[in-house]
Each structure stands twice: as structure tokens, then as C-alpha cells.
Design an enzyme around this catalytic site. Structure first.
Site, PDB file in Angstrom:
ATOM      1  N   GLU A 111     -14.940 -58.597  38.245  1.00 44.36           N
ATOM      2  CA  GLU A 111     -14.054 -58.785  37.279  1.00 44.36           C
ATOM      3  C   GLU A 111     -13.425 -59.248  37.150  1.00 44.36           C
ATOM      4  O   GLU A 111     -12.533 -60.048  36.988  1.00 44.36           O
ATOM      5  CB  GLU A 111     -12.734 -57.487  38.481  1.00 44.36           C
ATOM      6  CG  GLU A 111     -13.409 -55.945  38.429  1.00 44.36           C
ATOM      7  CD  GLU A 111     -12.326 -54.767  39.311  1.00 44.36           C
ATOM      8  OE1 GLU A 111     -12.196 -53.667  38.532  1.00 44.36           O
ATOM      9  OE2 GLU A 111     -11.804 -55.094  40.133  1.00 44.36           O
ATOM     10  N   GLU A 131     -18.251 -49.559  43.718  1.00 47.20           N
ATOM     11  CA  GLU A 131     -16.715 -49.153  44.636  1.00 47.20           C
ATOM     12  C   GLU A 131     -17.076 -47.394  44.729  1.00 47.20           C
ATOM     13  O   GLU A 131     -16.446 -46.946  45.236  1.00 47.20           O
ATOM     14  CB  GLU A 131     -15.387 -49.459  42.907  1.00 47.20           C
ATOM     15  CG  GLU A 131     -15.108 -50.121  43.814  1.00 47.20           C
ATOM     16  CD  GLU A 131     -15.692 -52.121  42.458  1.00 47.20           C
ATOM     17  OE1 GLU A 131     -14.587 -52.915  42.172  1.00 47.20           O
ATOM     18  OE2 GLU A 131     -16.168 -51.540  42.068  1.00 47.20           O
TER      19      GLU A 131
END
Length: 260
Positions: A111, A131
Site C-alpha cells: 500500500e 491480510e
């Protein structure tokens, strides 16, 4: 303890290195330091370009420091200005940022990379959003990645957590170049020097337009540009640099950009 973030400056270029052995994971304190660094970069008129990379050759950044979380760092804690890693939510960052991916780049690390404008990768770099396997959501990636690469590939990464090597990441378009590991930073600096020599007011206008256009239709954005409703466009159209660009073209010479 050494500083978790190292910086190096050369003229208008700032290199930012995440240096938290063993994996360059980011905890709350490190994120706040990164936010201060990138906010200062944004606000320092003498700085033109930033490079973000990781120390060593194994990890760029795996994202959130789960060990710190186990010891009390809250996942919804104070990440500092700019949000996680200092880049994802930093307002009005109108300067080019290059991510030089020197190894494993996953979770929040990916990210952070997606928050850069250009991504260079060492040939051994790998990418993932794991995740899903820990029962959480890759929030920023869920917003950004489907806009950067084909929807079904982005959803594959988000829903399965599978890993991509540098070649596949390049093939799907979120890596600009793949380089031998020992030339990665040389190439990042060469690209940064190229950008440093360019027109900073134009870069600022490009970045503001691109950000705002994500949530608008084409004609609305064009109208805002032509009516000088973007602050950066208004500054550019009334600047010495715009006149310098025209004069340099007419005089068949290289322009001298002053950022004003």
C-alpha cells in the site's frame, strides 16, 4: 537503537529508507516519523523528488508490525500525518515519489508502494496482500489496486492473498521497470535526477488533476482546468516558468525551471 528511518539528500532529491531489522515492518512510532518526513518533503520548496526504499536486500516492507501490535500497538492507533507510512493520506503531495522495491513488498508495504507515482522493482521482488489470511482487510489496497490493474487480478490478490513475482507485477502494470538488484538504486536515482530537472509547477498540476479526476467525469475535470479552478493550475498559468518554457522553445535551448 538506530533510527527506523534513514534519509539522504542530494540537491532536490530526498531518499527515505525504512530500516527496521529484521523485516522493515512499520509500527505506530515509525509511521509517525515517516509522516513528518514526507510532510517536510511536501512543504520544502527546495526538494523536488523523493525515493522510498527499504534497507537490505530481502524486505522492502511487509507493512504493519504484528509484533508491535501484539505488544499493544492498536491497528486503529495514531499513524501520524499522512496515515500509515506517511504517504497514503498525505494531502497536497504534489511532487513525484519513486518507490524502489528491493525485496518482499506485501500488506501495508504494498500500500505504501501504491502511494508512489513510479515503482521500480528488483528482479527478486515479490508482492502480495496477505491480510485475508489474518482475518483483516487491506483497506487502502482495496481502494487503489482495482483502479491500477485489471479488476480480476486485483480481486485475486485481495481475496486469495497470493504472491506475484516482479515479472507478473510488471505484466499487470503496477511496476514500471524490473532491474537487477545491484542496479536498482542507481536507476532510482537516475530517474529522480531526470525528474528533478523537470518543471515542478507542471508536476504539481499533473498530480492535483490526476487525484481529483479519479472522482469526477472527464468534462467536469476539463472545465475545472480551463477555468483555473485547480490551485496548482492557476499558479502554473501565471508563473515565470510557463513563460520560460515558451521562451526556451523559441530560443532552441534547455529551459531553466525556478518553480515560480
Amino acid at each position: 537503537m538506530t533510527d527506523p528511518i534513514r534519509t539522504r539528500r542530494e540537491n532536490g532529491i530526498l531518499e527515505v529508507t525504512i530500516d527496521r531489522p529484521k523485516a522493515n515492518a512499520v509500527d505506530l512510532a515509525t509511521s509517525r516519523i515517516m509522516g513528518e518526513i514526507f510532510a517536510n518533503f511536501r512543504d520544502d520548496a527546495s526538494l523536488r523528488v523523493a525515493i522510498i526504499t527499504g534497507a537490505g536486500t530481502k524486505f522492502f516492507c511487509p507493512g504493519w508490525d504484528l509484533k508491535a501490535a501484539a505488544e499493544g500497538d492498536a491497528v486503529d492507533g495514531d499513524y501520524g500525518v499522512g496515515g500509515f507510512g506517511g504517504l497514503q493520506e498525505l494531502r497536497d503531495l504534489n511532487k513525484p515519489v519513486i518507490a524502489a522495491i528491493n525485496g518482499i513488498c506485501c500488506g501495508g508495504g504494498l500500500e505504501i508502494a501504491l502511494s508512489a507515482d513510479l515503482i521500480l522493482a528488483a528482479d527478486h521482488a515479490t508482492f502480495a496482500l496477505p491480510e485475508i489470511r489474518s482475518g483483516t482487510v487491506a483497506d487502502a489496497a482495496s481502494i487503489k489496486l482495482p483502479k491500477r490493474i485489471p479488476y480480476h487480478i486485483a480481486m485475486d490478490m485481495l481475496l486469495t492473498g497470493r504472491w506475484l513475482n516482479a515479472e507478473e507485477a510488471h505484466r499487470w502494470g503496477f511496476v514500471n521497470e524490473i532491474l537487477p538488484a545491484d542496479t536498482l538504486m542507481d536507476r532510482a536515482w537516475a530517474l529522480a535526477r531526470l525528474l528533478e530537472s523537470g518543471p515542478p509547477l507542471v508536476y504539481a498540476a499533473i498530480k492535483e488533476i490526476v487525484r481529483d479526476a479519479e472522482g469526477r467525469d472527464f468534462q467536469t475535470t476539463m472545465n475545472k482546468i480551463t477555468k483555473r479552478q485547480y490551485r496548482t493550475v492557476d499558479v502554473l498559468y501565471g508563473s515565470e516558468d510557463q513563460l520560460e518554457g515558451a521562451r526556451a522553445f523559441a530560443e532552441k535551448r534547455q529551459p531553466v525551471w525556478k518553480g515560480r
